[in-house]
Design a protein around this motif. Structure first.
Motif, mmCIF file in Angstrom:
data_model
loop_
_atom_site.group_PDB
_atom_site.id
_atom_site.type_symbol
_atom_site.label_atom_id
_atom_site.label_comp_id
_atom_site.label_asym_id
_atom_site.label_seq_id
_atom_site.Cartn_x
_atom_site.Cartn_y
_atom_site.Cartn_z
ATOM 1 N N VAL A 36 9.678 -4.299 -11.801
ATOM 2 C CA VAL A 36 10.336 -3.139 -11.906
ATOM 3 C C VAL A 36 9.749 -1.763 -11.892
ATOM 4 N N HIS A 37 8.235 -2.284 -12.367
ATOM 5 C CA HIS A 37 7.536 -1.062 -12.096
ATOM 6 C C HIS A 37 7.001 -0.830 -10.323
ATOM 7 N N VAL A 38 6.808 -1.921 -9.539
ATOM 8 C CA VAL A 38 6.248 -2.353 -8.141
ATOM 9 C C VAL A 38 7.756 -1.358 -7.539
ATOM 10 N N GLU A 39 8.513 -1.356 -7.472
ATOM 11 C CA GLU A 39 9.625 -0.619 -7.414
ATOM 12 C C GLU A 39 9.951 0.633 -7.496
ATOM 13 N N SER A 40 9.333 1.469 -8.725
ATOM 14 C CA SER A 40 9.574 2.754 -9.134
ATOM 15 C C SER A 40 9.346 3.551 -8.480
ATOM 16 N N LYS A 41 9.693 4.374 -8.712
ATOM 17 C CA LYS A 41 9.472 5.943 -7.982
ATOM 18 C C LYS A 41 8.263 6.599 -8.826
ATOM 19 N N MET A 42 7.827 6.091 -9.994
ATOM 20 C CA MET A 42 6.879 6.299 -10.546
ATOM 21 C C MET A 42 5.876 6.058 -10.647
ATOM 22 N N TYR A 43 5.214 5.423 -9.968
ATOM 23 C CA TYR A 43 4.366 4.379 -9.182
ATOM 24 C C TYR A 43 4.535 4.328 -8.188
ATOM 25 N N ASP A 44 5.385 4.911 -7.397
ATOM 26 C CA ASP A 44 5.355 4.934 -5.410
ATOM 27 C C ASP A 44 4.500 4.355 -5.176
ATOM 28 N N HIS A 45 4.850 3.111 -4.615
ATOM 29 C CA HIS A 45 3.787 2.273 -4.551
ATOM 30 C C HIS A 45 3.504 2.027 -2.755
ATOM 31 N N SER A 46 4.338 3.015 -2.179
ATOM 32 C CA SER A 46 4.546 2.635 -0.493
ATOM 33 C C SER A 46 3.679 3.908 -0.160
ATOM 34 N N SER A 47 3.649 5.099 -0.969
ATOM 35 C CA SER A 47 2.505 5.776 -0.622
ATOM 36 C C SER A 47 1.127 5.887 -1.232
ATOM 37 N N PHE A 48 1.044 4.898 -2.581
ATOM 38 C CA PHE A 48 -0.386 3.966 -2.959
ATOM 39 C C PHE A 48 -0.494 2.556 -1.732
ATOM 40 N N LEU A 49 0.033 2.269 -0.673
ATOM 41 C CA LEU A 49 -0.690 1.376 0.468
ATOM 42 C C LEU A 49 -1.097 1.951 1.304
ATOM 43 N N LYS A 50 -0.263 3.396 1.538
ATOM 44 C CA LYS A 50 -0.588 4.455 2.350
ATOM 45 C C LYS A 50 -1.749 5.313 2.233
#
Ligand SMILES: C[S@@+](CC[C@H](N)C(=O)[O-])C[C@H]1O[C@@H](n2cnc3c(N)ncnc32)[C@H](O)[C@@H]1O
Length: 261
Positions: A17-31
């Motif tokens: 759930v957290h990986v998909e959340s806006k708060m953790y914003d994983h896609s910008s983290f990956l970038k």
């Protein structure tokens, strides 16, 4: 099921759930976004080449951010889902961040070499019922001269309900607070129901547990904001600084604490 296993189950479920959340914003983290709040980056300072152990690292964004800052970073968490996700992410990014599956109370059995820095942050201590054992483990995994850095929500906040409307819980540690929660701080629309146990620890208890194992407090600061919008009724007063919209006075929202071994 005992309380710790119940918490583990809840945290295992929260990872996806957290990986998909806006708060953790994983896609910008990956970038390449550094997930560590500015306060934490400043407290950590130049960690290039230093070994850092990140306790209760969740699914690893902050641990991996420390690798990107040049540290030899190790994340520890008791959620198998979390450490597996962290390891996969680090591998995909071509980084050497290490993730270790362990309860906080037995980390010294899993890690052989001592660290320059032990770091733990935001919503970690409330999951622990034994700060004496937690402090003992930190002392065991720190090098002589090494530093402990804690950045945490203030125990004052934890005496209130989640929206800071009602004084509800003991400031001092007492029995576990057992609650059912619909959704999580990172995704309030999440439809899962979690049962979790937490413990409140006052500042005195935190200081004494560290002092009792010989860790020397060298810095302590309180802040009137949180870098995360993770409680109800919060507003962003300044960019990246959240506090409760309905409270017009300055209250302690978080603290940072540094100790030397
Ligand atoms: C709120 S998260 C920490 C948040 C982290 N600062 C972040 O934003 O990603 C709390 C973490 O503590 C871990 N945890 C809770 N109790 C633990 C224990 N006894 N030993 C190790 N990890 C634990 C959970 O699995 C979870 O990943």
């Amino acid at each position: 099921m005992n309380l710790i296993d119940q918490n583990k189950l809840a945290w295992d479920q929260k990872v996806a759930v957290h990986v998909e959340s806006k708060m953790y914003d994983h896609s910008s983290f990956l970038k390449g976004r550094n997930s560590l709040p500015l306060i934490d980056q400043e407290l950590l300072g130049d960690i290039n080449g230093l070994s850092v152990c990140h306790l209760q690292c969740h699914f690893g964004q902050d641990t991996i951010s420390m690798s990107r800052m040049g540290a030899k970073a190790t994340g520890v968490d008791f959620s198998q889902e979390a450490v597996e996700f962290g390891s996969r992410t680090a591998m995909d990014l071509g980084l050497d961040t290490r993730f270790v599956h362990s309860d906080v109370y037995s980390i010294s059995e899993k890690l052989s070499e001592p660290f320059d820095i032990v770091y733990t942050s935001y919503g970690a201590l409330c999951w622990l019922d034994r700060l004496d054992l937690w402090a003992r483990e930190i002392d065991r995994i720190l090098k002589p001269g090494g530093k402990l850095i804690i950045v945490e929500f203030h125990p004052f906040i934890y005496t209130y309900d989640n929206s800071l409307q009602k004084l509800e819980y003991d400031y001092f540690q007492s029995d576990a607070i057992i609650e059912q929660e619909l959704g999580t701080y990172a995704d309030r629309e999440d439809k899962n129901q979690y049962t979790m146990a937490t413990w409140n620890h006052g500042l005195g208890e935190i200081f004494s547990s560290l002092n009792n194992v010989g860790l020397r407090i060298v810095d302590f600061k309180e802040y009137d904001y949180s870098p995360y919008n993770c409680f109800e009724n919060m507003v962003e007063h300044l960019p990246g600084r959240f506090s409760f919209g309905h409270i017009k006075i300055r209250i302690p929202m978080m603290y940072s604490l540094q100790c030397k071994k």
